[in-house]
Write an enzyme that holds these catalytic residues in place. Structure first.
Site, short mmCIF file in Angstrom:
data_model
loop_
_atom_site.label_atom_id
_atom_site.label_comp_id
_atom_site.label_asym_id
_atom_site.label_seq_id
_atom_site.Cartn_x
_atom_site.Cartn_y
_atom_site.Cartn_z
N THR A 383 58.89 77.96 -58.58
CA THR A 383 59.88 78.98 -58.62
C THR A 383 59.57 80.20 -59.09
O THR A 383 58.56 80.53 -59.67
CB THR A 383 61.20 78.30 -59.39
N SER A 454 70.01 72.28 -57.92
CA SER A 454 69.12 73.20 -58.37
C SER A 454 69.64 73.69 -59.85
O SER A 454 70.60 73.37 -60.37
CB SER A 454 69.14 74.46 -57.67
N SER A 455 68.59 73.93 -60.67
CA SER A 455 68.77 74.37 -61.80
C SER A 455 68.87 76.07 -61.99
O SER A 455 68.69 76.67 -63.00
CB SER A 455 67.65 74.03 -62.89
N1 GLY Z 1 63.56 73.51 -57.38
C1 GLY Z 1 63.83 73.97 -58.54
C2 GLY Z 1 65.13 74.10 -58.80
O1 GLY Z 1 65.78 74.46 -57.76
O2 GLY Z 1 65.90 73.91 -59.64
#
Ligand code: GLY
Length: 580
Positions: A383, A454-455
C-alpha cells in the site's frame, strides 16, 4: 517554483540543494535524501516516490490545485512505485476543498460477479491461502483508474492529458533505478518468474535490474495513453479490457468484461469526529480506517496522554487497550456498507466509546479472546500514502494499494500493469485470519460485487475548520494505529512533523493478542511496567519490519511542512508562491 526535500541550513544552501536535486532527478541520477521535513509556502506533496512527488509539485507550480496534484501523483506512482502505486488496484481519497466541502472517493476493488463466499476454501472448508494471495482469483475488479478520473473531473482544474502525460513520460522514457526499486524487484524475482509478462517487466531479459539501470515500461505507457485519450473507456473497455480479460482467462481468474464495464467509483460522506477540539475527517466503509480511528480517539480523549508523556508505559497501555476494543469491533461490524448494515453512527459516538472503555483498567492489560494466532507477515504490507496541500486551502489525503507488495505479482500481459490481490482482504472464512492476522465475519464475507474491507485511513485533521494535517499510511491492519499515532504525536505531544512521523511506533489489533513494537518504542523501564500490567507479548520487530510509511503534510505558521517517512525512501517536495 519547486524545491526538493533536502533540508537547507540556510536559504542559499536551500536553493543550491534544490537545483542540485532537481537536476539530478531529471538526469536520472539517484537523489540523496535527507530525513527532515521540507518547508514551503505554496503547497506541499509528500509521497513514497521521489518521481511522483516531483510530478505533484510540478502540477502545483503550474497552477493546478491539490486535487490535480494528487491525481497526477496517483498515475505517476503506478509507474514509479509499482509495488503499491497502481492502475490494477484500488484506493481511497479524502478531499477537503477550499470552500469547506469535504468528500471522499471510494475506488476500492470489488469482488467479480462470479465470486462466491467459499471460493477460497478447500473440500474440508479450510482456507487455501495461496489462492487469495497468489493467483488470478486473488484479483478484485480494479478501481483506481475510475476513481482518479472521477476525482479529476469533479474537483480538478486541469485536463486529463495534462495530468496523465507526466506518468506516460516516466513510463516511456524510463526512470533510472535507485537501490529501493532495484532491490525491490530482486526480492520478488522468483515470484515474477512464474508469469512471463511479469518477468518481462521486472527483469531485463531474465537478468536482474541493477541500480542505475534505466527502466522503461512501454506497455504501461501505451495503457496510460489509452486512458489519456479515452478516459475510463481506455481502461474498462477496448484494448486494455480485452488484455485484462484475456489474462484472467489464461490464469483462471474471474474478472469479466461486464465487471469492468460496471465498475464505478463511489462518492461517500466522510467519517467525521473530533479530538480535543480538532476535527478528524477520514474514510468510511468499506474502509474500517475512519471508524476505528475516530472510535479510538474518542476512547482516548478522556485520558490525558500529554500529561502521561510520549512513550510512557501509561500512555502506551491506554492506547493498546483502546486498540484492543476497536479492532474487536472491526471483526464483528465492519464491511462494505452497501452490503451490510455497518453501525457507523454508534461506533463513532462518544457515548459508545465511553461505555466501550468503561472496563479499562489503568493497572492491568485486558484479554483478547484466543481465536487465531496469526504469524508475523513474511512480506511487507505494501500500500502507499500520499498527502497534498495547496495554498488555496485544498487538501487531499490519498491511500492506494495492490494489497501485498506488487499485489498478486501478475502483470497483465500486453498492458504492463500489475493485478491486485485484494480478495485476501475479505474474510474467506469466519474467524480465520487473513494475511494481516485480522479476522472477520459475515460483515466482510465474499459476495459478488462487494468491496473487501480495508484498513486504509487517509485522514485530514482540521483546526478551526482549516486543514492542518494530512496523513495516512500503508501497513495493512497497522495503518489505523500508525495514522492515530501521528495524530496523537502532533496534537497531544506537540511534536514537530518530523518527530511525529519518525517516532517509533507500536501496534495492537485485538487478535492475535500481542503488541508489535518498533526499535526504541519501549525503553527497558517502560517494557517492564507494561509486562507487569500483563502485556506479555511485546514483540520486537527489530530491523525486519517497520510500522507504516506516513508521508504527511502539516500546515504551520511558517508554511507547509512536508515529511516523507524516514522508514522508507519517499520524498516531500514543496512549492513556493514566488522565489524566496
Ligand atoms: N490491502 C490493505 C488494506 O486495504 O487495508
Amino acid at each position: 517554483m519547486v524545491r526538493t526535500m533536502d533540508q537547507p541550513r540556510t536559504r542559499l544552501v536551500s536553493w543550491i540543494s534544490a537545483f542540485v536535486c532537481v537536476a539530478l532527478t531529471f538526469s536520472g541520477a539517484v537523489v540523496a535524501k535527507a530525513r527532515v521535513a521540507e518547508l514551503a509556502d505554496g503547497g506541499m506533496v509528500a509521497t513514497r516516490s521521489s518521481w511522483a512527488s516531483q510530478v505533484g509539485a510540478d502540477i502545483l507550480s503550474q497552477g493546478g490545485n491539490a486535487v490535480d496534484a494528487a491525481v497526477a501523483v496517483g498515475f505517476a506512482m503506478a509507474v514509479t512505485y509499482p509495488s503499491a502505486g497502481n492502475l490494477g488496484g484500488g484506493g481511497f481519497m479524502v478531499i477537503h476543498l477550499a470552500d469547506g466541502t469535504v468528500i471522499t472517493n471510494d475506488h476500492r476493488e470489488k469482488a467479480p460477479s462470479a465470486a462466491s463466499r467459499d471460493m477460497f476454501l478447500d473440500e474440508n472448508g479450510d482456507v487455501i491461502k495461496e489462492l487469495s494471495l497468489h493467483s488470478h482469483l486473488a484479483a478484485g475488479v480494479p478501481g483506481s483508474v475510475a476513481g482518479l478520473l472521477d476525482v479529476l473531473e469533479k474537483h480538478g482544474t486541469m485536463t486529463r492529458a495534462q495530468i496523465i502525460q507526466p506518468a506516460i513520460d516516466l513510463a516511456a522514457k524510463g526512470i533510472v533505478l535507485d537501490r529501493d526499486m532495484a532491490e525491490g524487484f530482486a526480492r520478488r524475482a522468483e515470484a515474477f518468474a512464474k508469469y512471463p509478462a511479469s518477468a518481462a517487466v521486472f527483469t531485463h531479459d531474465g537478468k536482474l535490474y541493477q541500480i542505475g539501470d534505466r527502466w522503461v515500461q512501454k506497455d504501461l505507457a501505451a495503457t496510460l495513453r489509452r486512458i489519456k485519450d479515452k478516459g475510463r473507456a481506455g481502461f474498462y473497455q477496448g484494448k486494455t479490457a480485452d488484455l485484462l480479460v484475456a489474462e484472467m482467462q489464461r490464469g483462471g481468474g474471474l474478472i469479466s468484461h461486464q465487471d469492468l464495464l460496471d465498475y464505478r467509483s463511489v462518492w461517500r460522506e466522510p467519517i467525521r469526529g473530533t479530538y480535543r477540539g480538532y476535527e478528524i475527517i477520514s474514510m468510511p466503509p468499506p474502509s474500517s480506517g475512519g471508524v476505528l480511528l475516530v472510535q479510538m480517539l474518542n476512547m482516548l480523549e478522556a485520558h490525558d496522554l500529554a500529561a502521561m508523556g510520549y512513550g510512557s508505559a501509561q500512555a502506551i497501555h491506554t492506547m493498546i487497550e483502546a486498540e484492543r476494543r476497536a479492532y474487536a469491533d472491526r471483526a464483528q461490524h465492519l464491511g462494505d456498507m452497501d452490503f451490510y448494515p455497518v453501525p457507523i453512527q454508534q461506533l463513532i459516538d462518544k457515548k459508545y466509546a465511553k461505555a466501550r472503555f468503561a472496563d479499562f483498567d489503568p493497572a492491568k492489560a485486558g484479554k483478547s479472546e484466543d481465536i487465531e494466532s496469526g504469524q508475523l507477515a513474511p512480506e511487507s504490507m505494501e500500500t502507499t500514502h500520499a498527502s497534498v496541500m495547496d495554498a488555496q486551502g485544498n487538501a487531499v489525503s490519498y491511500t492506494t494499494t495492490l494489497n501485498l507488495s506488487y499485489g498478486s505479482k501478475i502483470v497483465v500481459s500486453g498492458a504492463g500493469f500489475l493485478l491486485n490481490n485484494e480478495m485476501d482482504d475479505f474474510s474467506a472464512k469466519e474467524n480465520t485470519a487473513n494475511y494481516y492476522g485480522v479476522i472477520g465475519r459475515q460483515a466482510n464475507a465474499i459476495e459478488p460485487g462487494k468491496r473487501m474491507l480495508s484498513s486504509m485511513t487517509p485522514t485530514i485533521v482540521l483546526k478551526d475548520g482549516v486543514p492542518m494535517l494530512v496523513t495516512g499510511s500503508p501497513g495493512g491492519s497497522t495503518i489505523i494505529t500508525t495514522t492515530m499515532q501521528v495524530i496523537l504525536n502532533v496534537i497531544d505531544h506537540q511534536m514537530s512533523l518530523s518527530d511525529a512521523v519518525s517516532s517509533p511506533r507500536f501496534h495492537h489489533q485485538w487478535v492475535p493478542d500481542r503488541v508489535l513494537v518498533e526499535p526504541f518504542a519501549l525503553s527497558p523501564d517502560t517494557r517492564k511496567v507494561l509486562e507487569a500490567k500483563g502485556h506479555k507479548q511485546l514483540l520486537d520487530l527489530g530491523t525486519r519490519f517497520s510500522l507504516g510509511d506516513a508521508n504527511s503534510v502539516l500546515r504551520t505558521d511558517r508554511g507547509f511542512e512536508g515529511m516523507a517517512d524516514p522508514r522508507n525512501a519517499g520524498t516531500a517536495m514543496g512549492v513556493f508562491k514566488s522565489a524566496p
